[in-house]
Design a protein around this motif. Sequence first.
Motif, PDB file in Angstrom:
ATOM      1  N   ILE A  31      35.864  27.763  50.414  1.00 35.34           N
ATOM      2  CA  ILE A  31      36.848  26.761  49.457  1.00 35.34           C
ATOM      3  C   ILE A  31      37.152  27.581  48.292  1.00 35.34           C
ATOM      4  O   ILE A  31      38.248  28.264  48.041  1.00 35.34           O
ATOM      5  CB  ILE A  31      36.852  25.548  49.385  1.00 35.34           C
ATOM      6  CG1 ILE A  31      36.563  24.644  50.971  1.00 35.34           C
ATOM      7  CG2 ILE A  31      37.827  24.889  49.310  1.00 35.34           C
ATOM      8  CD1 ILE A  31      36.931  22.890  51.048  1.00 35.34           C
ATOM      9  N   ASN A  34      38.621  31.218  48.032  1.00 34.71           N
ATOM     10  CA  ASN A  34      39.892  31.641  48.437  1.00 34.71           C
ATOM     11  C   ASN A  34      40.423  31.768  46.768  1.00 34.71           C
ATOM     12  O   ASN A  34      41.723  32.319  46.729  1.00 34.71           O
ATOM     13  CB  ASN A  34      40.134  30.581  48.874  1.00 34.71           C
ATOM     14  CG  ASN A  34      40.043  29.945  50.385  1.00 34.71           C
ATOM     15  OD1 ASN A  34      40.125  30.996  50.969  1.00 34.71           O
ATOM     16  ND2 ASN A  34      39.989  28.965  50.839  1.00 34.71           N
ATOM     17  N   THR A  94      45.786  24.062  52.503  1.00 32.93           N
ATOM     18  CA  THR A  94      44.694  25.410  52.309  1.00 32.93           C
ATOM     19  C   THR A  94      44.864  26.614  53.944  1.00 32.93           C
ATOM     20  O   THR A  94      45.087  27.830  53.454  1.00 32.93           O
ATOM     21  CB  THR A  94      43.375  25.921  52.238  1.00 32.93           C
ATOM     22  OG1 THR A  94      42.713  24.871  50.825  1.00 32.93           O
ATOM     23  CG2 THR A  94      42.434  27.159  51.737  1.00 32.93           C
ATOM     24  N   ILE A 117      47.542  27.982  47.284  1.00 34.97           N
ATOM     25  CA  ILE A 117      46.376  27.693  47.766  1.00 34.97           C
ATOM     26  C   ILE A 117      45.247  27.081  46.852  1.00 34.97           C
ATOM     27  O   ILE A 117      43.823  26.821  46.887  1.00 34.97           O
ATOM     28  CB  ILE A 117      46.253  29.681  48.149  1.00 34.97           C
ATOM     29  CG1 ILE A 117      46.750  29.806  49.228  1.00 34.97           C
ATOM     30  CG2 ILE A 117      43.720  30.019  48.145  1.00 34.97           C
ATOM     31  CD1 ILE A 117      46.221  31.964  49.405  1.00 34.97           C
ATOM     32  N   SER A 120      45.519  23.308  46.783  1.00 39.63           N
ATOM     33  CA  SER A 120      44.548  22.670  48.050  1.00 39.63           C
ATOM     34  C   SER A 120      43.002  22.842  47.654  1.00 39.63           C
ATOM     35  O   SER A 120      42.474  22.154  48.441  1.00 39.63           O
ATOM     36  CB  SER A 120      45.463  23.596  49.083  1.00 39.63           C
ATOM     37  OG  SER A 120      44.907  24.546  49.052  1.00 39.63           O
ATOM     38  N   SER A 121      42.450  24.150  47.467  1.00 40.98           N
ATOM     39  CA  SER A 121      41.473  24.465  46.944  1.00 40.98           C
ATOM     40  C   SER A 121      40.656  23.236  45.626  1.00 40.98           C
ATOM     41  O   SER A 121      39.439  23.643  45.168  1.00 40.98           O
ATOM     42  CB  SER A 121      41.215  25.950  46.232  1.00 40.98           C
ATOM     43  OG  SER A 121      41.891  26.673  47.201  1.00 40.98           O
TER      44      SER A 121
END
Length: 237
Positions: A31, A34, A94, A117, A120-121
């Motif tokens: 994760i 990203n 994500t 991105i 949500s990461s």
Amino acid sequence: MLQCTTIDRADPRAAPSAGLVTLFAAATGAIAANLYYSQPLVGLIAPALHLPKPAASLLVTLTQLGYATGLLFLVPLGDLLENRTLIVRLVGATVVALAAAAVSSGWAMFLGAALLIGISSSAVQILVPMAASLTPDAVRGRVVGNVMGGLVFGILLARPFASLIAYAAGWRAVFGLSAVGMAGLALLLRARLPRLTPKADHSYVSLIASLFVLYVTEPTLRRRAAYQCAAFGAFSL
């Protein structure tokens, strides 16, 4: 963070299995990666999406700003909501964001995806304290260290991974492959993570306010924040 009351385990004080710790470590690394895929690809993405050169740095900056937003406003939800569900939903977001980045037809769409991105990461900072909450005091340091090791590996490997994939298949493939990987990870986390429900004896607003209270009242926290700010700035540069 995380004062747990309900854990779907026969013995809540038993140390998590090696497989579960490995899952936590791999998930945090995947994760977190990203957040860094776009950094070595700015020179490819910006001209492809007709983003003016003076604004090209936004491809990276918006992702990091999104992550900071998630840390401030989403991670505290880990003290209110059932953790597994929250994490899976963030990873699902994500997936959507990465897919949008992969198919972006213009710079505005990509920048919006980059922001999502980052937001949500922030799930990685719910996974880490969740691992700590599932672990007895005697082995907590080792378990959290292993999970953080996975996170750091993800950060360090993201840039060479992105460069290699972009060289072989183009920059869109980087985000497309990551979207597929995150979809698989969401299913795996839903199947393997135990349920963990924190005590809900405080409101969301009070949790957000407590962040600033802690910063004002804890000198050690202020020092560590300054150290890490400098270290992260140097790493990003």
